[in-house]
Design a protein around this motif. Structure first.
Motif, PDB file in Angstrom:
ATOM      1  N   ASP A   1       0.840  -1.182   0.000  1.00 30.11           N
ATOM      2  CA  ASP A   1       0.000   0.000   0.000  1.00 30.11           C
ATOM      3  C   ASP A   1       0.890   1.253   0.000  1.00 30.11           C
ATOM      4  OD1 ASP A   1      -1.554   2.187   0.648  1.00 30.11           O
ATOM      5  OD2 ASP A   1      -2.829   1.086   2.053  1.00 30.11           O
ATOM      6  N   ARG A   2       0.893   1.956  -1.127  1.00 29.51           N
ATOM      7  CA  ARG A   2       1.779   3.106  -1.271  1.00 29.51           C
ATOM      8  C   ARG A   2       1.486   4.208  -0.273  1.00 29.51           C
ATOM      9  NH1 ARG A   2       4.986   4.178  -6.028  1.00 29.51           N
ATOM     10  NH2 ARG A   2       5.162   2.143  -6.992  1.00 29.51           N
ATOM     11  N   ARG A   3       0.183   4.470  -0.063  1.00 29.41           N
ATOM     12  CA  ARG A   3      -0.192   5.576   0.811  1.00 29.41           C
ATOM     13  C   ARG A   3       0.300   5.288   2.229  1.00 29.41           C
ATOM     14  NH1 ARG A   3      -4.168   6.536   4.056  1.00 29.41           N
ATOM     15  NH2 ARG A   3      -5.115   4.541   3.559  1.00 29.41           N
ATOM     16  N   ARG A   4       0.080   4.042   2.645  1.00 29.45           N
ATOM     17  CA  ARG A   4       0.516   3.636   3.965  1.00 29.45           C
ATOM     18  C   ARG A   4       2.045   3.717   4.085  1.00 29.45           C
ATOM     19  NH1 ARG A   4      -2.088  -0.073   7.798  1.00 29.45           N
ATOM     20  NH2 ARG A   4      -3.720  -0.522   6.294  1.00 29.45           N
ATOM     21  N   GLN A   5       2.722   3.338   2.993  1.00 32.67           N
ATOM     22  CA  GLN A   5       4.190   3.396   3.020  1.00 32.67           C
ATOM     23  C   GLN A   5       4.670   4.825   3.211  1.00 32.67           C
ATOM     24  OE1 GLN A   5       5.591   1.465  -0.564  1.00 32.67           O
ATOM     25  NE2 GLN A   5       4.486  -0.404  -0.049  1.00 32.67           N
ATOM     26  N   ARG A   6       3.949   5.777   2.568  1.00 31.01           N
ATOM     27  CA  ARG A   6       4.339   7.173   2.738  1.00 31.01           C
ATOM     28  C   ARG A   6       4.071   7.626   4.164  1.00 31.01           C
ATOM     29  NH1 ARG A   6       2.535   7.868  -2.438  1.00 31.01           N
ATOM     30  NH2 ARG A   6       0.447   8.410  -1.774  1.00 31.01           N
ATOM     31  N   GLU A   7       2.907   7.208   4.697  1.00 28.81           N
ATOM     32  CA  GLU A   7       2.529   7.644   6.041  1.00 28.81           C
ATOM     33  C   GLU A   7       3.559   7.225   7.081  1.00 28.81           C
ATOM     34  OE1 GLU A   7      -2.299   7.639   5.488  1.00 28.81           O
ATOM     35  OE2 GLU A   7      -1.370   6.149   6.795  1.00 28.81           O
ATOM     36  N   VAL A   8       4.082   6.007   6.946  1.00 31.15           N
ATOM     37  CA  VAL A   8       5.064   5.557   7.936  1.00 31.15           C
ATOM     38  C   VAL A   8       6.488   5.902   7.486  1.00 31.15           C
ATOM     39  CG1 VAL A   8       3.595   3.708   8.791  1.00 31.15           C
ATOM     40  CG2 VAL A   8       5.177   3.247   6.930  1.00 31.15           C
ATOM     41  N   ASP A   9       6.601   6.633   6.395  1.00 27.66           N
ATOM     42  CA  ASP A   9       7.916   7.056   5.870  1.00 27.66           C
ATOM     43  C   ASP A   9       8.839   5.853   5.699  1.00 27.66           C
ATOM     44  OD1 ASP A   9       9.789   8.715   4.893  1.00 27.66           O
ATOM     45  OD2 ASP A   9      10.081   9.901   6.704  1.00 27.66           O
ATOM     46  N   ALA A  10       8.306   4.854   4.962  1.00 27.20           N
ATOM     47  CA  ALA A  10       9.018   3.587   4.812  1.00 27.20           C
ATOM     48  C   ALA A  10      10.382   3.766   4.152  1.00 27.20           C
ATOM     49  CB  ALA A  10       8.165   2.615   3.997  1.00 27.20           C
ATOM     50  N   ALA A  11      10.446   4.650   3.146  1.00 28.51           N
ATOM     51  CA  ALA A  11      11.699   4.794   2.404  1.00 28.51           C
ATOM     52  C   ALA A  11      12.830   5.221   3.326  1.00 28.51           C
ATOM     53  CB  ALA A  11      11.518   5.808   1.278  1.00 28.51           C
ATOM     54  N   ARG A  12      12.520   6.182   4.230  1.00 31.71           N
ATOM     55  CA  ARG A  12      13.558   6.637   5.156  1.00 31.71           C
ATOM     56  C   ARG A  12      13.943   5.525   6.120  1.00 31.71           C
ATOM     57  NH1 ARG A  12      15.897  10.390   7.886  1.00 31.71           N
ATOM     58  NH2 ARG A  12      15.283  11.961   6.382  1.00 31.71           N
ATOM     59  N   HIS A  13      12.936   4.827   6.613  1.00 37.17           N
ATOM     60  CA  HIS A  13      13.229   3.787   7.595  1.00 37.17           C
ATOM     61  C   HIS A  13      14.145   2.717   7.002  1.00 37.17           C
ATOM     62  CE1 HIS A  13      12.705   1.312  11.121  1.00 37.17           C
ATOM     63  NE2 HIS A  13      12.473   0.294  10.337  1.00 37.17           N
ATOM     64  N   LEU A  14      13.917   2.379   5.734  1.00 38.01           N
ATOM     65  CA  LEU A  14      14.735   1.333   5.110  1.00 38.01           C
ATOM     66  C   LEU A  14      16.198   1.771   4.991  1.00 38.01           C
ATOM     67  CD1 LEU A  14      12.472  -0.164   2.340  1.00 38.01           C
ATOM     68  CD2 LEU A  14      12.867  -0.942   4.660  1.00 38.01           C
ATOM     69  N   LEU A  15      16.409   3.077   4.901  1.00 44.95           N
ATOM     70  CA  LEU A  15      17.796   3.552   4.858  1.00 44.95           C
ATOM     71  C   LEU A  15      18.440   3.464   6.232  1.00 44.95           C
ATOM     72  CD1 LEU A  15      17.497   6.710   2.593  1.00 44.95           C
ATOM     73  CD2 LEU A  15      18.491   4.510   2.007  1.00 44.95           C
ATOM     74  N   GLU A  16      17.599   3.584   7.274  1.00 45.91           N
ATOM     75  CA  GLU A  16      18.156   3.657   8.625  1.00 45.91           C
ATOM     76  C   GLU A  16      18.295   2.291   9.279  1.00 45.91           C
ATOM     77  OE1 GLU A  16      16.462   8.054   9.899  1.00 45.91           O
ATOM     78  OE2 GLU A  16      15.296   6.272  10.344  1.00 45.91           O
ATOM     79  N   CYS A  17      17.406   1.365   8.892  1.00 44.41           N
ATOM     80  CA  CYS A  17      17.323   0.101   9.626  1.00 44.41           C
ATOM     81  C   CYS A  17      17.812  -1.043   8.740  1.00 44.41           C
ATOM     82  CB  CYS A  17      15.878  -0.146  10.050  1.00 44.41           C
ATOM     83  SG  CYS A  17      15.632  -1.722  10.870  1.00 44.41           S
ATOM     84  N   ASN A  18      18.907  -1.655   9.144  1.00 44.72           N
ATOM     85  CA  ASN A  18      19.487  -2.723   8.328  1.00 44.72           C
ATOM     86  C   ASN A  18      18.594  -3.957   8.253  1.00 44.72           C
ATOM     87  OD1 ASN A  18      21.771  -1.390   7.555  1.00 44.72           O
ATOM     88  ND2 ASN A  18      22.891  -1.976   9.406  1.00 44.72           N
ATOM     89  N   LEU A  19      17.979  -4.288   9.387  1.00 44.13           N
ATOM     90  CA  LEU A  19      17.120  -5.478   9.391  1.00 44.13           C
ATOM     91  C   LEU A  19      15.976  -5.297   8.393  1.00 44.13           C
ATOM     92  CD1 LEU A  19      16.256  -8.192  10.707  1.00 44.13           C
ATOM     93  CD2 LEU A  19      14.819  -6.833  12.234  1.00 44.13           C
ATOM     94  N   CYS A  20      15.318  -4.137   8.455  1.00 47.45           N
ATOM     95  CA  CYS A  20      14.178  -3.910   7.571  1.00 47.45           C
ATOM     96  C   CYS A  20      14.629  -3.825   6.109  1.00 47.45           C
ATOM     97  CB  CYS A  20      13.431  -2.645   7.966  1.00 47.45           C
ATOM     98  SG  CYS A  20      12.558  -2.859   9.540  1.00 47.45           S
ATOM     99  N   ALA A  21      15.819  -3.241   5.892  1.00 51.31           N
ATOM    100  CA  ALA A  21      16.322  -3.169   4.519  1.00 51.31           C
ATOM    101  C   ALA A  21      16.468  -4.583   3.958  1.00 51.31           C
ATOM    102  CB  ALA A  21      17.665  -2.447   4.487  1.00 51.31           C
ATOM    103  N   ARG A  22      16.939  -5.501   4.794  1.00 50.19           N
ATOM    104  CA  ARG A  22      17.148  -6.871   4.321  1.00 50.19           C
ATOM    105  C   ARG A  22      15.798  -7.571   4.101  1.00 50.19           C
ATOM    106  NH1 ARG A  22      20.540  -8.341   8.130  1.00 50.19           N
ATOM    107  NH2 ARG A  22      19.106  -9.627   9.306  1.00 50.19           N
ATOM    108  N   LEU A  23      14.909  -7.424   5.079  1.00 49.14           N
ATOM    109  CA  LEU A  23      13.618  -8.120   4.978  1.00 49.14           C
ATOM    110  C   LEU A  23      12.734  -7.526   3.881  1.00 49.14           C
ATOM    111  CD1 LEU A  23      12.626  -8.775   8.691  1.00 49.14           C
ATOM    112  CD2 LEU A  23      13.924 -10.193   7.124  1.00 49.14           C
TER     113      LEU A  23
END
Lengths: 134, 359
Positions: free
Chosen positions: B193-215
């Motif tokens: 869900d793109r809108r939800r991804q924007r709301e939780v600022d997923a793109a930024r989080h993936l840059l910050e969190c190695n675990l989430c970047a991998r998963l």
């Protein structure tokens, strides 16, 4: 360059060096190219350098700056540099970007580039030059 | 080899009279299609076993059509199998993959991960999911049971599956998310869900969190591959070349002119280099736009120190390193639209758009 096809080639032709860039280079490869070229100017006592960039599809600020630096370093080492083969689209983008090659001489292609070197080095003040003269 | 006679005996129990009654029709269907009597008998038996297994789920009165369809399917799958066998006969290799020594272990790990992931769902989610996926109950009957609409059940199933995927990956990695933002981000990616991804600022989080970047990789692969965008991770100067090549290739699909493609590639090169120089790492997302006219948008994100004074950085000739200060202002001149958002200590996002001329 580790394995694979060469990214650049630097060929000696009399007292000239002809450096061709064959593919897009990243920044560190460009810097290595710059060092190789400057070293070879000394090794072969070259008086003129042609850099062929016809294969480059992008010349951004770093690429342009590196070419300018090469030319300036070559000048300090006693060689004239001419850049040849800048593609029309690349030239357009460089101007839009606000970036040029400054005072570095450019020529349309290898033939023009060599002609430029010949005309500037053929004077009696440059007796070391061989070839490319009738 | 069994015969139909045995099947008759086996199924002629008083509590399963329906299935026994189906034998003549199943036999007729199968024998009409399969010449080999022994094979046909086997297929009849297989059909009856399947019908018997499903008889509780099938509505009364629907057992006969169900048996007919099953019989046809069983015959078709035998043909398919024979066909595959015939096609592959000339190959010397054994098509059944050999059992690897660690296969059991992997299977076991996977099984444990699924079990654990299921256990992390809520009771209600788990029950609905299992009823639908395992017992084959359709959304309409589930909706009746739960007293909601079938659409609501479908949406809930969708959410449960997304959550299950996240929990499965976490269980498989045996990892506990380091921050409380991880789960919402992974969930938004999992459900696509793109809108939800924007709301939780997923793109930024993936840059910050190695675990989430991998998963995030398996989660994003799952979704429909999006032809209209390309995402390039920027970590070293070699990635600058990849980014500008990726942008050029994508934009080429919109029939930009060669010159425009070069301009776009040059602008991408400039901002990608800024990421490498000032932030160390980040990502560049290139998307094709259709509205209001064809164009390409480039979003460059990093989690670096941020730009202290954006206006100053945008000014011609300003430079913090021995470049010529052309990074940002140069890219702005090349593109049609350009915006920089930067927060100290949090990073910088550059968004720039090029519209196709005459598009």
């Amino acid at each position: 360059m580790n394995g694979g096809p060469a990214l650049v080639s630097i060929l000696r032709q009399g007292s000239y060096l002809i450096a061709s860039i064959h593919t897009a280079l990243d920044d560190s490869q460009l810097v290595r190219f710059q060092q190789d070229l400057i070293n070879q100017i000394g090794r072969y006592r070259s008086r003129g350098v042609v850099i062929d960039v016809a294969a480059l599809d992008v010349l951004d600020s770093f690429g342009s700056k590196t070419l300018r630096n090469v030319a300036e370093m070559a000048r300090l080492r006693g060689a004239i540099t001419v850049i040849v083969g800048i593609q029309p689209d690349v030239a357009f983008a460089m101007v839009e970007l606000g970036m040029g090659t400054g005072s570095v001489h450019t020529a349309l292609d290898l033939e023009e580039g060599l002609a430029y070197l010949n005309s500037h080095l053929a004077s009696p003040a440059a007796p070391g030059v061989v070839g490319f003269q009738d | 080899m069994s015969t139909a006679g045995e099947v008759t005996d086996a199924t002629a129990q008083p509590d399963q009279p329906d299935v026994a009654a189906l034998i003549p029709i199943v036999r007729r269907i199968v024998f009409a299609r399969v010449a080999d009597r022994a094979a046909a008998d086997d297929l009849v038996q297989e059909t009856l076993v399947r019908v018997l297994a499903a008889s509780e789920r099938v509505e009364p009165g629907m057992l006969e059509p169900y048996a007919i369809v099953t019989a046809r399917n069983v015959v078709a799958s035998m043909w398919k199998q024979e066909d595959r066998h015939r096609r592959n006969q000339h190959r010397v290799v054994d098509l059944a993959p050999a059992q690897e020594p660690d296969e059991n272990l992997l299977e076991r790990e996977e099984h444990d991960a699924v079990t654990e992931a299921l256990a992390r769902l809520s009771e209600r989610e788990r029950r609905t999911l299992l009823a639908h996926e395992v017992s084959g109950e359709d959304t309409r009957s589930l909706a009746n049971e739960l007293g909601v609409s079938a659409g609501a059940v479908a949406a809930q199933l969708n959410r449960s599956r997304a959550r299950l995927r996240v929990e499965y990956l976490l269980a498989l990695e045996q990892a506990e998310p380091p921050t409380d933002r991880c789960r919402p981000v992974l969930f938004a990616l999992s459900i696509g869900d793109r809108r939800r991804q924007r709301e939780v600022d997923a793109a930024r989080h993936l840059l910050e969190c190695n675990l989430c970047a991998r998963l995030s990789e398996p989660l994003m692969e799952r979704g429909q591959p999006n032809d209209n965008e390309t995402r390039i991770r920027i970590r070293s100067d070699a990635d600058i070349v990849l980014a500008r090549q990726g942008a050029r290739e994508l934009a080429a699909r919109l029939e930009f002119s060669r010159t425009e493609l070069t301009v776009i590639a040059t602008a991408v090169s400039e901002i990608a280099r800024n990421i490498v120089r000032f932030a160390g790492q980040g990502e560049i997302l290139v998307e094709l736009l259709e509205n209001p006219r064809p164009g390409v948008r480039v979003v460059a994100r990093d989690t670096g120190p941020g730009i202290e004074d954006v206006d100053q950085a945008m000014a011609q000739g300003y430079s913090t390193y021995h470049g010529l200060g052309l990074g940002l202002p140069g890219a702005r001149r090349l593109m049609d639209e350009f915006a920089v958002v930067s927060e100290r200590g949090r990073g910088t996002t550059v968004t720039m758009t090029k519209w196709r001329q005459g598009g």
